[in-house]
Design a protein around this motif. Structure first.
Motif, short mmCIF file in Angstrom:
data_model
loop_
_atom_site.label_atom_id
_atom_site.label_comp_id
_atom_site.label_asym_id
_atom_site.label_seq_id
_atom_site.Cartn_x
_atom_site.Cartn_y
_atom_site.Cartn_z
N GLY A 152 0.87 -1.22 -0.02
CA GLY A 152 0.03 -0.12 0.01
C GLY A 152 0.71 1.34 0.07
N HIS A 153 2.19 1.02 0.18
CA HIS A 153 2.91 2.27 0.50
C HIS A 153 3.95 2.66 -0.86
CE1 HIS A 153 1.83 3.31 4.42
NE2 HIS A 153 1.53 2.16 4.54
N ILE A 154 3.72 1.74 -2.09
CA ILE A 154 4.33 2.24 -2.99
C ILE A 154 4.19 3.63 -3.60
CG2 ILE A 154 4.49 -0.54 -3.77
CD1 ILE A 154 2.72 0.37 -6.11
N LEU A 167 -1.42 11.84 3.27
CA LEU A 167 -1.73 11.81 4.52
C LEU A 167 -0.65 10.69 5.29
CD1 LEU A 167 -3.70 9.35 5.07
CD2 LEU A 167 -5.48 11.15 5.36
N CYS A 168 0.03 10.07 4.37
CA CYS A 168 1.02 8.96 5.06
C CYS A 168 2.08 9.58 5.93
CB CYS A 168 1.43 8.21 3.94
SG CYS A 168 2.68 7.00 4.54
N PRO A 169 2.22 9.65 7.12
CA PRO A 169 3.27 10.18 7.86
C PRO A 169 4.92 9.73 7.40
CG PRO A 169 2.14 8.49 9.33
CD PRO A 169 1.40 8.54 7.72
N TYR A 170 4.77 8.69 6.88
CA TYR A 170 6.33 8.06 6.19
C TYR A 170 6.57 8.54 5.06
CZ TYR A 170 5.36 4.96 10.00
OH TYR A 170 5.22 4.27 11.35
N HIS A 171 5.69 9.08 4.05
CA HIS A 171 5.80 9.32 2.77
C HIS A 171 5.29 10.73 2.41
CE1 HIS A 171 5.90 4.90 2.81
NE2 HIS A 171 7.21 5.17 2.68
N ARG A 172 6.32 11.69 2.61
CA ARG A 172 5.85 13.08 2.57
C ARG A 172 6.29 13.67 1.22
NH1 ARG A 172 2.15 13.62 6.37
NH2 ARG A 172 2.18 15.73 5.43
N PHE A 176 4.75 10.56 -2.88
CA PHE A 176 3.38 10.32 -2.56
C PHE A 176 3.22 8.84 -2.79
CE2 PHE A 176 4.07 14.35 -4.77
CZ PHE A 176 3.56 15.24 -3.98
N CYS A 177 2.55 8.15 -1.71
CA CYS A 177 2.38 6.72 -1.52
C CYS A 177 0.87 6.60 -1.98
CB CYS A 177 2.88 6.05 -0.22
SG CYS A 177 1.80 6.13 1.00
N LEU A 178 0.61 5.25 -2.37
CA LEU A 178 -0.93 5.06 -2.65
C LEU A 178 -1.69 5.24 -1.48
CD1 LEU A 178 -2.93 3.66 -4.30
CD2 LEU A 178 -2.12 1.55 -3.72
#
Ligand code: ADP
Ligand code: ZN
Length: 288
Positions: A152-154, A167-172, A176-178
């Motif tokens: 989900g984080h690709i 809104l992913c705290p890891y991928h700013r 941009f992650c899925l």
């Protein structure tokens, strides 16, 4: 055979008794509070029901490495009361085989065994809900590595007409992650309304399908799944399916010859039950 199944989610815990044919005969749902409050209710329900094996599909991240001292634990979850909780160990006293995997792998297994991918040996199940998760069945095995896939984080390209930061705290930004761009909360964040209230706004679903298609293209190129099943709350918007098929084909641009799209990218066949039914299969596999 009486098989116990537990679908452990961040908001609710579904417990069920099933059989070896994918039937669910009895079920109950408990709200997910803290382990101290919730787990005794679950154990009490299973006790006395004569289950011969238990399968757990669990929200993650979880430790699936049988050689690890943390095997069977929920690990670095933001749901703090559940961090480092030994959910498999909690049921040790039952003295029965226990199967354990992620919730989305359980869903993938359910659809692959009794649902929309039962006729193929390689498939993926994508859930688009509060988060985005992907379960992967490759040559009849759920895929694991040093941990479970977190597909989900690709990363994706942001659409030219989208300024939402994700809104992913890891991928700013500038990444941009899925999940950050396309999970239910991202739809709410970008448009100010929940997906269910945006049904008649075509631009919402065009964009949503664009992001999902970018990810699906990557999954196709890496995994070559023979079927792609999309479930979860956001996918209740059925108009997404034709859009995703069209955009995935456009992005691939003729590079990979795809199976007929209408039967390749599809909704679940098991309604909302693939997770709990898949958990019965996890139990069966553990006992085998
Ligand atoms: P979870 O991912 O927590 O297990 P769901 O798969 O039901 O649960 O996903 C919840 C998300 O799906 C929420 O963000 C919600 O707004 C969204 N959602 C639920 N129903 C719909 C719908 N009919 N249309 C669009 N989005 C929906
Ligand atoms: Zn992310």
């Amino acid at each position: 055979m009486r098989i116990g199944a537990l679908e452990a989610g961040g908001t609710k815990m579904v417990c069920a008794i099933g059989d070896e044919n994918g039937n669910i005969n009895e079920r109950i749902t408990f709200p997910t509070k803290t382990p101290d409050e919730t787990m005794p209710e679950i154990l009490a329900w299973f006790l006395g029901r004569g289950i011969e094996a238990l399968g757990i599909g669990c929200f993650g991240p979880i430790d699936l490495d049988k050689k690890s001292p943390q095997y069977g634990h929920i690990t670095s979850t933001p749901k703090l009361p559940w961090r480092d909780f030994d959910i498999v160990g909690y049921f040790k006293g039952l003295n029965i085989p226990i199967g354990f995997d992620t919730d989305v792998n359980a869903s993938c297994l359910g659809e692959a065994t009794w649902g929309g991918a039962k006729d193929v040996d390689s498939s993926i199940y994508i859930t688009v809900g509060t988060g985005v998760g992907v379960g992967i069945m490759a040559e009849n095995r759920l895929l694991h590595g040093f941990t479970h896939p977190e597909a989900g984080h690709i990363l994706l390209s942001r659409a030219a007409n989208d300024s939402y930061p994700g809104l992913c705290p890891y991928h700013r930004e500038p990444h941009f992650c899925l999940e950050g761009m396309a999970a239910g909360p991202a739809i709410l964040g970008r448009w100010g309304l929940n997906g269910a209230e945006l049904k008649n706004r075509p631009e919402v679903w065009e964009l949503e399908a664009y992001y999902l298609s970018q990810a699906i293209m990557a999954y196709i190129l890496i995994l070559s799944p023979k079927r792609i099943i999309l479930g979860g709350g956001v996918m209740k918007q059925e108009q997404l399916f034709p859009l995703i098929r069209e955009k995935t084909a456009a992005l691939l641009n003729g590079y990979a010859a795809l199976p007929a799209l209408d039967s390749y990218i599809i909704p679940p066949a098991l309604g909302d039950d693939q997770g709990i039914i898949g958990a019965t299969q996890l139990a069966l596999k553990a006992g085998a």
